[in-house]
Write an enzyme that holds these catalytic residues in place. Structure first.
Site, PDB file in Angstrom:
ATOM      1  N   SER A  17       0.866  -1.186   0.000  1.00 42.48           N
ATOM      2  CA  SER A  17       0.000   0.000   0.000  1.00 42.48           C
ATOM      3  C   SER A  17       0.896   1.227   0.000  1.00 42.48           C
ATOM      4  O   SER A  17       2.025   1.182   0.481  1.00 42.48           O
ATOM      5  CB  SER A  17      -0.836   0.078   1.286  1.00 42.48           C
ATOM      6  OG  SER A  17      -1.497  -1.121   1.555  1.00 42.48           O
ATOM      7  N   PHE A  47       3.456   0.358  -8.890  1.00 37.68           N
ATOM      8  CA  PHE A  47       3.347   1.488  -9.822  1.00 37.68           C
ATOM      9  C   PHE A  47       2.307   1.181 -10.892  1.00 37.68           C
ATOM     10  O   PHE A  47       2.398   1.655 -12.024  1.00 37.68           O
ATOM     11  CB  PHE A  47       4.720   1.773 -10.457  1.00 37.68           C
ATOM     12  CG  PHE A  47       5.763   2.188  -9.443  1.00 37.68           C
ATOM     13  CD1 PHE A  47       5.816   3.489  -8.985  1.00 37.68           C
ATOM     14  CD2 PHE A  47       6.669   1.267  -8.929  1.00 37.68           C
ATOM     15  CE1 PHE A  47       6.759   3.886  -8.033  1.00 37.68           C
ATOM     16  CE2 PHE A  47       7.616   1.651  -7.983  1.00 37.68           C
ATOM     17  CZ  PHE A  47       7.663   2.963  -7.540  1.00 37.68           C
ATOM     18  N   CYS A  81      -5.437   7.812  -6.431  1.00 37.41           N
ATOM     19  CA  CYS A  81      -4.020   7.869  -6.048  1.00 37.41           C
ATOM     20  C   CYS A  81      -3.419   9.264  -6.052  1.00 37.41           C
ATOM     21  O   CYS A  81      -2.838   9.687  -5.055  1.00 37.41           O
ATOM     22  CB  CYS A  81      -3.212   6.982  -6.979  1.00 37.41           C
ATOM     23  SG  CYS A  81      -3.867   5.320  -7.072  1.00 37.41           S
ATOM     24  N   ARG A 140     -13.556   6.773  -8.141  1.00 34.14           N
ATOM     25  CA  ARG A 140     -13.056   7.574  -7.020  1.00 34.14           C
ATOM     26  C   ARG A 140     -12.414   8.865  -7.530  1.00 34.14           C
ATOM     27  O   ARG A 140     -11.579   8.841  -8.415  1.00 34.14           O
ATOM     28  CB  ARG A 140     -12.062   6.757  -6.188  1.00 34.14           C
ATOM     29  CG  ARG A 140     -12.764   5.694  -5.345  1.00 34.14           C
ATOM     30  CD  ARG A 140     -11.789   4.809  -4.632  1.00 34.14           C
ATOM     31  NE  ARG A 140     -11.068   3.934  -5.536  1.00 34.14           N
ATOM     32  CZ  ARG A 140     -10.091   3.121  -5.158  1.00 34.14           C
ATOM     33  NH1 ARG A 140      -9.720   3.086  -3.889  1.00 34.14           N
ATOM     34  NH2 ARG A 140      -9.484   2.347  -6.038  1.00 34.14           N
TER      35      ARG A 140
END
Ligand code: UGA
Length: 473
Positions: free
Chosen positions: A145, A178, A289, A358
């Protein structure tokens, strides 16, 4: 797997690590965990994926459909499931059986309190306490994470202070992912780099990780100390997101002049030092992210009293979010008012090939359009069913927002096309057909600059692209 075979041969010839199947536990089955687990199984390891949500475990065990959409993931899961890949909600048993444990639980942004903006480590801490209680022997604990700097120390402390006589020895490693959603499986199988951060002198952890990842060519494997690895993940997303924000800042200037940002971007991207990726101007970045990581970086810089550096990222962050309102303002000005207008919003996911919404720019754009009095029809090939989660019926402005199955139906009788996500089905719309169906004068607001302005204008439609100005027939 040709790549696998070649790697083995090359590693054998160069004295590199050879593949030794490991017993792996992956905690958390979000995008990162499910892809990590499936890919590790593909690399030949025995993997137990754990999630505290039994419904997700059931779906992964019995699906498809699986709880998330990620190209190529279904195939990997189905290929290995029930043999070297299993799903369970029983964390204790999975930990006790494993020599490598990947922590892939979410680390959301803290919304309140003194550490507002930093990562919420509740779930990571919880998993570390469980590992401390149930692990056996030498165990490598992998931070997958995205985490704050010096999390390895935090996890080590929790592990050591919560052990209850198991006699386990812990090796904490940073191995950030990544992966980009939509291409995550390919990114994991053909990575630009495999970053492995270990504590100085921890040769055991380094060896285990090398064996685990023996599949990858040696030149993509980068060993660093654990802190550099933790920071590299944040730095990577900071570089990528600010690169997009830079082209968007230039796009604003293009809008104020007669320059076209796609041409400027092409010119700039031909400089090999800059490169042509992530120069797509538009309504800015979204997703789970970039925003989270940039906010965490700002928090980290402030914590180290690096105010000017924090300002730099803060300005980029704020500009990114301002683009959403600016796009709606452009529609408002071009249509003279949004009140009473019908707008077909194409795309709800934060990017194509995913159903993840999101921090999708479309959410804010739809909300503003509806609040300004427009009737909004939303189309998305994968995420349409999520629209009502954000705009539940009975709550304003949901009464002005409907979900429509396909773009042409949404555009029939609409005043404007508002492109938010560049799905391939939206790229290939026949503009003459679109013009026939829309009210006159039909407007195309291209938030991702995928349409050829000349083709749009030739079809008798008005066109606005971010950083490309307005063109009328
Ligand atoms: C990003 C990074 O690309 C991954 O390397 C990283 O592992 C991941 O975050 C993470 O930290 O987990 P992701 O958010 O899945 O991946 O997707 P991107 O392809 O990076 O796109 C992010 C946003 O930037 C999207 O909203 C996209 O539309 C936008 N974008 C991308 C642009 O506005 N312009 C571009 O030129 C490229």
């Amino acid at each position: 797997m040709l790549y696998d075979a070649l790697t083995k041969i090359i590693n054998g010839m160069t004295g590199g690590p050879t593949m030794t199947p490991k017993q792996v536990c992956v905690v958390g089955t979000g995008y990162v965990g499910s892809v990590t687990g499936a890919v590790l199984a593909e690399l030949g390891h025995r993997v137990i994926c754990v999630d505290s949500n039994p419904e997700k475990v059931r779906q992964f065990t019995n699906g498809p459909p699986f709880p998330l959409l990620e190209p190529g993931l279904d195939e990997l899961i189905v290929r290995h499931r029930g043999r070297t890949l299993t799903f369970t909600a029983d964390l204790a048993t999975a930990i006790a059986a494993s020599e490598v444990i990947f922590v892939c639980v979410s680390t959301p942004t803290k919304l309140a309190g003194l550490a507002r903006g930093s990562f919420d480590m509740t779930y990571v801490d919880l998993v570390a306490r469980e590992i401390a209680k149930h692990a056996r022997g030498h165990v490598v604990v992998v931070e997958k994470s995205t985490v704050p700097l010096r999390t390895a120390e935090r996890i080590t402390e929790i592990l050591e202070s919560n052990m209850n006589g198991s006699g386990a020895t812990f090796h904490v490693v940073s191995n950030p992912e990544f992966l980009a959603e939509g291409t995550a499986v390919r990114d994991a199988l053909e990575p630009d780099r495999v970053l492995i951060g270990t504590k100085p002198g921890d040769d055991f952890a380094r060896r285990v990780m090398d064996e685990l990842y023996a599949y990858y060519p040696r030149e993509v494997t980068l060993h660093t100390n654990v802190w550099s690895s933790e920071l590299a993940k944040l730095a990577n997303n900071a570089f990528l997101s600010t690169k997009i924000t830079q082209i968007n800042a230039i796009a604003s200037l293009c809008d104020a002049s007669s320059a076209d940002v796609t041409e400027v971007g092409r010119a700039v991207g031909m400089d090999k030092r800059i490169g042509n990726k992530f120069l797509g101007a538009g309504i800015g970045w979204g997703g789970s992210c970039f925003g989270k990581d940039v906010r965490a970086l700002i928090y980290l810089l402030r914590n180290h009293h690096l105010e000017a550096e924090a300002h730099f990222y803060e300005a980029a962050h704020d500009l990114n979010y301002a683009l959403r309102e600016r796009f709606v303002m452009k529609m408002h000005q071009s249509l003279y008012s949004l009140r009473g207008k019908t707008v077909a919003v194409l795309g709800f996911a934060f990017k194509p090939d995913t159903d993840d919404v999101r921090d999708s720019p479309a959410i804010d754009i739809i909300r503003m359009l509806a609040e300004e009095g427009a009737s909004v029809r939303v189309v998305d090939p994968a995420a349409g069913h999520k629209v009502k989660e954000f705009f539940p019926d009975g709550n304003a402005p949901a009464e002005r927002i409907v979900v429509v199955k396909d773009a042409l139906s949404a555009l029939t009788g609409a005043d404007a096309l508002c492109l938010c996500t560049e799905w391939k089905e939206f790229r290939h719309l026949d503009m003459r057909e679109v013009a026939k169906r829309m009210n006159k004068p039909g407007w195309v607001f291209d938030g991702r600059n995928i349409y050829d302005p000349q083709a749009v204008v030739a079809a008798n439609l008005c066109h606005y692209g971010v950083g490309r100005g307005v063109r009328r027939p």
